[in-house]
Write a protein that holds these residues in place. Structure first.
Motif, PDB file in Angstrom:
ATOM      1  N   PRO A  35     -12.842 -16.329  -1.914  1.00 30.72           N
ATOM      2  CA  PRO A  35     -12.228 -16.717  -3.105  1.00 30.72           C
ATOM      3  C   PRO A  35     -10.523 -17.135  -2.691  1.00 30.72           C
ATOM      4  CG  PRO A  35     -12.019 -14.269  -3.066  1.00 30.72           C
ATOM      5  CD  PRO A  35     -13.098 -14.903  -2.119  1.00 30.72           C
ATOM      6  N   PHE A  36      -9.947 -18.066  -3.651  1.00 29.36           N
ATOM      7  CA  PHE A  36      -8.571 -18.113  -3.461  1.00 29.36           C
ATOM      8  C   PHE A  36      -7.744 -16.660  -3.934  1.00 29.36           C
ATOM      9  CE2 PHE A  36      -8.176 -22.885  -4.297  1.00 29.36           C
ATOM     10  CZ  PHE A  36      -8.701 -23.232  -2.861  1.00 29.36           C
ATOM     11  N   PHE A  37      -6.608 -16.918  -3.609  1.00 31.20           N
ATOM     12  CA  PHE A  37      -5.892 -15.982  -3.731  1.00 31.20           C
ATOM     13  C   PHE A  37      -5.753 -15.564  -5.207  1.00 31.20           C
ATOM     14  CE2 PHE A  37      -3.349 -17.432   0.060  1.00 31.20           C
ATOM     15  CZ  PHE A  37      -3.717 -16.510   0.950  1.00 31.20           C
ATOM     16  N   TYR A  38      -5.872 -13.998  -5.491  1.00 27.48           N
ATOM     17  CA  TYR A  38      -5.455 -13.467  -6.724  1.00 27.48           C
ATOM     18  C   TYR A  38      -4.027 -13.409  -6.995  1.00 27.48           C
ATOM     19  CZ  TYR A  38      -6.260 -10.894 -11.156  1.00 27.48           C
ATOM     20  OH  TYR A  38      -6.550 -10.408 -12.134  1.00 27.48           O
ATOM     21  N   PRO A  39      -3.523 -14.139  -7.924  1.00 25.36           N
ATOM     22  CA  PRO A  39      -1.863 -14.367  -8.223  1.00 25.36           C
ATOM     23  C   PRO A  39      -1.295 -13.092  -8.202  1.00 25.36           C
ATOM     24  CG  PRO A  39      -3.089 -15.950  -9.609  1.00 25.36           C
ATOM     25  CD  PRO A  39      -4.261 -15.221  -9.102  1.00 25.36           C
ATOM     26  N   MET A  40       0.029 -13.077  -7.721  1.00 33.70           N
ATOM     27  CA  MET A  40       0.554 -11.661  -7.703  1.00 33.70           C
ATOM     28  C   MET A  40       1.212 -11.268  -8.911  1.00 33.70           C
ATOM     29  SD  MET A  40       0.717 -10.888  -4.470  1.00 33.70           S
ATOM     30  CE  MET A  40      -0.984 -11.647  -4.288  1.00 33.70           C
ATOM     31  N   HIS A  41       1.600 -12.074 -10.003  1.00 34.10           N
ATOM     32  CA  HIS A  41       1.685 -11.469 -11.334  1.00 34.10           C
ATOM     33  C   HIS A  41       0.692 -10.880 -11.871  1.00 34.10           C
ATOM     34  CE1 HIS A  41       0.121 -15.521 -12.296  1.00 34.10           C
ATOM     35  NE2 HIS A  41       0.078 -15.246 -13.425  1.00 34.10           N
ATOM     36  N   LEU A  42      -0.379 -11.150 -11.570  1.00 35.57           N
ATOM     37  CA  LEU A  42      -1.823 -10.582 -12.312  1.00 35.57           C
ATOM     38  C   LEU A  42      -2.267  -9.197 -11.505  1.00 35.57           C
ATOM     39  CD1 LEU A  42      -4.019 -13.653 -13.169  1.00 35.57           C
ATOM     40  CD2 LEU A  42      -2.331 -12.314 -14.602  1.00 35.57           C
ATOM     41  N   GLN A  43      -1.715  -8.932 -10.296  1.00 36.22           N
ATOM     42  CA  GLN A  43      -2.208  -7.598  -9.388  1.00 36.22           C
ATOM     43  C   GLN A  43      -2.032  -6.368 -10.170  1.00 36.22           C
ATOM     44  OE1 GLN A  43      -3.801  -7.840  -6.770  1.00 36.22           O
ATOM     45  NE2 GLN A  43      -3.437  -9.984  -5.982  1.00 36.22           N
ATOM     46  N   PRO A  44      -3.248  -5.773 -10.388  1.00 40.23           N
ATOM     47  CA  PRO A  44      -2.997  -4.510 -11.124  1.00 40.23           C
ATOM     48  C   PRO A  44      -1.672  -3.562 -10.571  1.00 40.23           C
ATOM     49  CG  PRO A  44      -5.224  -4.912 -10.816  1.00 40.23           C
ATOM     50  CD  PRO A  44      -4.432  -5.737  -9.985  1.00 40.23           C
ATOM     51  N   VAL A  45      -1.616  -3.258  -9.297  1.00 40.95           N
ATOM     52  CA  VAL A  45      -0.756  -2.508  -8.574  1.00 40.95           C
ATOM     53  C   VAL A  45       0.567  -2.976  -9.109  1.00 40.95           C
ATOM     54  CG1 VAL A  45      -0.686  -3.762  -6.612  1.00 40.95           C
ATOM     55  CG2 VAL A  45      -0.251  -1.228  -6.633  1.00 40.95           C
ATOM     56  N   PHE A  46       1.022  -4.249  -9.286  1.00 41.59           N
ATOM     57  CA  PHE A  46       2.234  -4.555  -9.633  1.00 41.59           C
ATOM     58  C   PHE A  46       2.654  -4.372 -11.050  1.00 41.59           C
ATOM     59  CE2 PHE A  46       1.974  -7.304  -5.626  1.00 41.59           C
ATOM     60  CZ  PHE A  46       2.650  -6.314  -4.873  1.00 41.59           C
ATOM     61  N   GLN A  47       1.544  -4.530 -11.956  1.00 37.57           N
ATOM     62  CA  GLN A  47       1.634  -4.524 -13.190  1.00 37.57           C
ATOM     63  C   GLN A  47       1.573  -2.971 -13.512  1.00 37.57           C
ATOM     64  OE1 GLN A  47      -1.840  -6.240 -15.082  1.00 37.57           O
ATOM     65  NE2 GLN A  47      -1.044  -8.171 -15.014  1.00 37.57           N
ATOM     66  N   ARG A  48       1.059  -1.996 -12.752  1.00 38.05           N
ATOM     67  CA  ARG A  48       1.519  -0.604 -13.040  1.00 38.05           C
ATOM     68  C   ARG A  48       2.918  -0.313 -12.652  1.00 38.05           C
ATOM     69  NH1 ARG A  48      -3.699   0.031 -10.815  1.00 38.05           N
ATOM     70  NH2 ARG A  48      -2.998   0.808  -8.818  1.00 38.05           N
ATOM     71  N   MET A  49       3.451  -1.053 -12.123  1.00 38.21           N
ATOM     72  CA  MET A  49       5.044  -0.887 -11.348  1.00 38.21           C
ATOM     73  C   MET A  49       5.967  -1.485 -12.593  1.00 38.21           C
ATOM     74  SD  MET A  49       5.057  -1.642  -7.506  1.00 38.21           S
ATOM     75  CE  MET A  49       4.034  -0.701  -6.304  1.00 38.21           C
ATOM     76  N   GLY A  50       5.381  -2.205 -13.472  1.00 42.16           N
ATOM     77  CA  GLY A  50       6.227  -2.682 -14.466  1.00 42.16           C
ATOM     78  C   GLY A  50       6.669  -4.239 -14.207  1.00 42.16           C
ATOM     79  N   LEU A  51       6.093  -4.613 -12.934  1.00 42.05           N
ATOM     80  CA  LEU A  51       6.584  -6.057 -12.532  1.00 42.05           C
ATOM     81  C   LEU A  51       6.031  -7.110 -13.213  1.00 42.05           C
ATOM     82  CD1 LEU A  51       6.658  -5.256  -8.466  1.00 42.05           C
ATOM     83  CD2 LEU A  51       8.553  -5.375 -10.091  1.00 42.05           C
ATOM     84  N   PHE A  52       6.673  -8.342 -13.327  1.00 41.55           N
ATOM     85  CA  PHE A  52       6.301  -9.828 -13.604  1.00 41.55           C
ATOM     86  C   PHE A  52       5.551  -9.641 -15.269  1.00 41.55           C
ATOM     87  CE2 PHE A  52       4.655  -9.010  -9.192  1.00 41.55           C
ATOM     88  CZ  PHE A  52       5.896  -9.624  -8.694  1.00 41.55           C
ATOM     89  N   LYS A  53       6.245  -8.693 -15.924  1.00 42.51           N
ATOM     90  CA  LYS A  53       5.543  -8.652 -17.333  1.00 42.51           C
ATOM     91  C   LYS A  53       6.034  -9.858 -17.959  1.00 42.51           C
ATOM     92  CE  LYS A  53       6.305  -3.704 -18.191  1.00 42.51           C
ATOM     93  NZ  LYS A  53       6.941  -2.570 -18.935  1.00 42.51           N
ATOM     94  N   GLY A  54       4.830 -10.305 -18.866  1.00 43.86           N
ATOM     95  CA  GLY A  54       4.819 -11.501 -19.501  1.00 43.86           C
ATOM     96  C   GLY A  54       5.002 -12.897 -18.679  1.00 43.86           C
ATOM     97  N   ASP A  55       4.897 -12.756 -17.521  1.00 45.29           N
ATOM     98  CA  ASP A  55       4.869 -13.823 -16.421  1.00 45.29           C
ATOM     99  C   ASP A  55       3.489 -14.722 -16.684  1.00 45.29           C
ATOM    100  OD1 ASP A  55       7.287 -13.099 -15.564  1.00 45.29           O
ATOM    101  OD2 ASP A  55       6.867 -13.165 -13.555  1.00 45.29           O
TER     102      ASP A  55
END
Length: 372
Positions: free
Chosen positions: A314-334
């Motif tokens: 598959p192609f890359f899964y975008p970084m703003h959708l990565q569960p690990v970064f979402q749990r860190m509070g990163l890229f909210k609403g991006d």
């Protein structure tokens, strides 16, 4: 089964590896490491090379070596491998994402300038899938705002931008030698720079920050990693580098064959761009992007191809959708629509250097059957 990648290992590769085994130089101590560093740096056009255990290790060391203040921002594409953003986060810095161009897969220069703040310190340029990032506008932005360039050229070893090798543009540049790259050491990576101070820092971080003074070897002033490359890996790197132009020629031959066989596919949005005004595609991987109105997504087509014995990724899964970064509070609403749609509709087919013309025909036949 036609694997998505199979490296090309020749007799010359085996000879140099056997030499390591016969002499006992199999660890990170050994003459081939320095030779590989010097030859690879000279090939790309940089003064200093630091061989490490992986491309991920190269990114982590490179980001840390810049010594940026905690909380500094680095602009990076969302359409990339997690190693890029992970290196930024682990260094205590803030990744700021930009979307990619839907045709080239590379970060959009116009978006970069819109994301610059007083905290922005660097741009991480990542060349994706075979075409380089359009470097001229990005270098102009870096000069305008006094920003550093971290250049990730892992996927484009041997590719050029306006005639100059990718990896030669960064203040610090990184490469990967994983088996699917244009040259491989099994696992492995490289950091290149023209800055002697960065070079010395990278050597230290690679080796647990042992002191270069023998009397103070086990006295540590900083925390580092054991990210060393072995002499065995470096031996393979040397012989692979000797054949880099052959590998590039093979990749472009492969791309041309696929272009000829797949040009009639009606449900494909587009095949890889053969060339732009600044580069000819090096076809690190051969990409397929389905049309928006095609009823199936990439995952469904990939499963059907696997049932026919054709490996895909598959192609890359975008970084703003990565569960690990979402749990860190990163890229909210991006939201980055191009990257999101590419993950849904894009995948790549067998593209390794050992691929044969017969296998390319087999892949083409399977794609035609699945998409018919």
């Amino acid at each position: 089964m036609v694997p998505v990648n199979e490296p090309l290992i020749m007799d010359r590769d085996k000879q140099l590896i056997l030499q390591c085994l016969e002499t006992g130089w199999i660890s990170s101590e050994g003459p081939f490491i320095k030779e590989f560093e010097e030859k690879f740096a000279n090939y790309i056009g940089k003064k200093y090379g630091v061989a490490v255990s992986s491309g991920t290790a190269a990114l982590e060391i490179a980001v840390k070596a810049l010594g940026l203040p905690e909380g500094s921002e680095i602009i990076v594409p969302t359409f990339t491998i997690i190693s890029c953003v992970q290196a930024i986060v682990k260094a205590g810095l803030n990744p700021v994402l930009v979307d990619c161009d839907y045709r080239t897969f590379n970060m959009v220069p116009e978006e970069i300038e819109r994301k610059i703040t007083k905290n922005t310190k660097a741009i991480m340029v990542v060349h994706i899938y075979g075409l380089p990032v359009d470097m001229t506008p990005i270098l102009d932005i870096a000069r305008k705002y006094n920003l550093l360039i971290i250049e990730d050229a892992a996927e484009v070893i041997g590719q050029t931008y306006k005639g100059k090798l990718c990896g030669s543009f960064g203040d610090i540049s990184v490469f990967s030698f994983y088996p699917n790259k244009h040259i491989t050491t099994g696992e492995g990576g490289m950091i290149l720079t023209d800055d002697e101070n960065l070079y010395e820092k990278c050597k230290g971080y690679r080796n647990l920050c042992f002191s270069f003074d023998p009397d103070r070897r086990f006295i540590h002033e900083e925390i580092g990693w054991n990210y060393r490359m072995t002499n065995l890996q470096a031996a393979l790197g040397i012989t692979q580098l000797e054949r880099i132009q052959e590998h590039i020629n093979k990749k472009r031959w492969m791309g041309k064959k696929y272009n000829e066989l797949l040009s009639d596919l009606q449900d494909v949005c587009y095949l890889p761009i053969p060339k732009t005004d600044y580069a000819e595609n090096i076809y690190w991987v051969y990409t397929i992007v389905l049309k928006d109105n095609y009823p199936k997504n990439a995952k469904q087509i990939m499963k059907e191809l696997m049932d026919k014995g054709i490996g895909t990724r598959p192609f890359f899964y975008p970084m703003h959708l990565q569960p690990v970064f979402q749990r860190m509070g990163l890229f909210k609403g991006d939201t980055y629509p191009n990257s999101e749609k590419l993950y849904e509709k894009g995948f790549y087919i067998p593209s390794g250097l050992a691929l044969t013309e017969e296998q390319i025909s087999e892949v083409s036949n399977a794609l035609h059957e699945v998409l018919r």
